[in-house]
Design a protein around this motif. Sequence first.
Motif, PDB file in Angstrom:
ATOM      1  N   TYR A 112      31.764  -5.084   2.816  1.00 62.11           N
ATOM      2  CA  TYR A 112      31.655  -4.319   4.106  1.00 62.11           C
ATOM      3  C   TYR A 112      32.252  -3.185   3.474  1.00 62.11           C
ATOM      4  N   ILE A 113      31.961  -2.079   5.112  1.00 63.87           N
ATOM      5  CA  ILE A 113      32.812  -0.747   4.945  1.00 63.87           C
ATOM      6  C   ILE A 113      32.941  -0.847   6.139  1.00 63.87           C
ATOM      7  N   GLN A 162      39.876  -0.070   4.044  1.00 62.12           N
ATOM      8  CA  GLN A 162      38.158   0.857   4.361  1.00 62.12           C
ATOM      9  C   GLN A 162      37.214  -0.051   3.528  1.00 62.12           C
ATOM     10  N   ILE A 163      37.341  -0.935   2.084  1.00 57.89           N
ATOM     11  CA  ILE A 163      36.346  -1.563   2.066  1.00 57.89           C
ATOM     12  C   ILE A 163      36.968  -3.024   1.885  1.00 57.89           C
ATOM     13  N   GLU A 164      36.398  -3.993   2.303  1.00 57.38           N
ATOM     14  CA  GLU A 164      37.389  -5.171   2.657  1.00 57.38           C
ATOM     15  C   GLU A 164      35.830  -6.358   2.040  1.00 57.38           C
ATOM     16  N   ALA A 218      30.757   7.620   1.292  1.00 53.88           N
ATOM     17  CA  ALA A 218      31.811   8.470   0.426  1.00 53.88           C
ATOM     18  C   ALA A 218      32.800   7.131  -0.404  1.00 53.88           C
ATOM     19  N   ALA A 219      33.020   6.631   1.144  1.00 47.62           N
ATOM     20  CA  ALA A 219      33.860   5.645   0.672  1.00 47.62           C
ATOM     21  C   ALA A 219      34.008   5.017  -0.307  1.00 47.62           C
ATOM     22  N   ALA A 220      32.705   4.564  -0.992  1.00 50.56           N
ATOM     23  CA  ALA A 220      32.458   3.171  -2.116  1.00 50.56           C
ATOM     24  C   ALA A 220      32.349   4.274  -3.020  1.00 50.56           C
TER      25      ALA A 220
END
Length: 209
Positions: free
Chosen positions: A94-95, A107-109, A136-138
Amino acid sequence: MTLATKIASHLLKIEAVYLNPQDPFTWASGIKSPIYTDNRVTLAYPETRTLIEDGFVETIKEAFPEVEVIAGTATAGIPHGAIIADKMNLPFAYIRSKPKAHGAGNQIEGRVIAGQKMVIIEDLISTGGSVLEAVAAAKREGVEVLGVVAIFTYQLKKADKNFAEAGVKLVTLSNYSELIKLAQKEGYVSKEGLALLERFNENQENWQN
């Protein structure tokens, strides 16, 4: 009955969606809207929940058959994403909206690997801003984001613009147009109310004028 119509019917029946064209809601963004949606309610109704999760699985298989990991947006996309990943026997992550302020600062778990093909799950699309931040985080982690799948979209023109500019494919299980037609047919709103709802769909910025 199509999947979009079935889900719209369930959203109305369990009161996950409220329609009030005469006395509009004010969203957090400041937009005046004749509709308010809380898809978290769907988790409380097993029949609705199963319809949605099975719909997610079939949609992902059709639109993104090469998917390797499912991610949910925090917080609304997490339960749906976890169920979908389990049904598809895929890894889940999850983000967060921003990196954690303590610990590893993630930020990504979960665990994602550069090059993995990801589908991101969201419950509701308004302007698309928050889920595109998750995309964008991914991508910063080297993940290949195939697209976003959501339960419902308000079909805002701003969302279309945002997804197009980001180059991200969006697929939703149901949508505003489908829901308001069904709402009038099933007596949730009058013909006059439907006209107001259609006006919002056509011109969101000045729909009350």
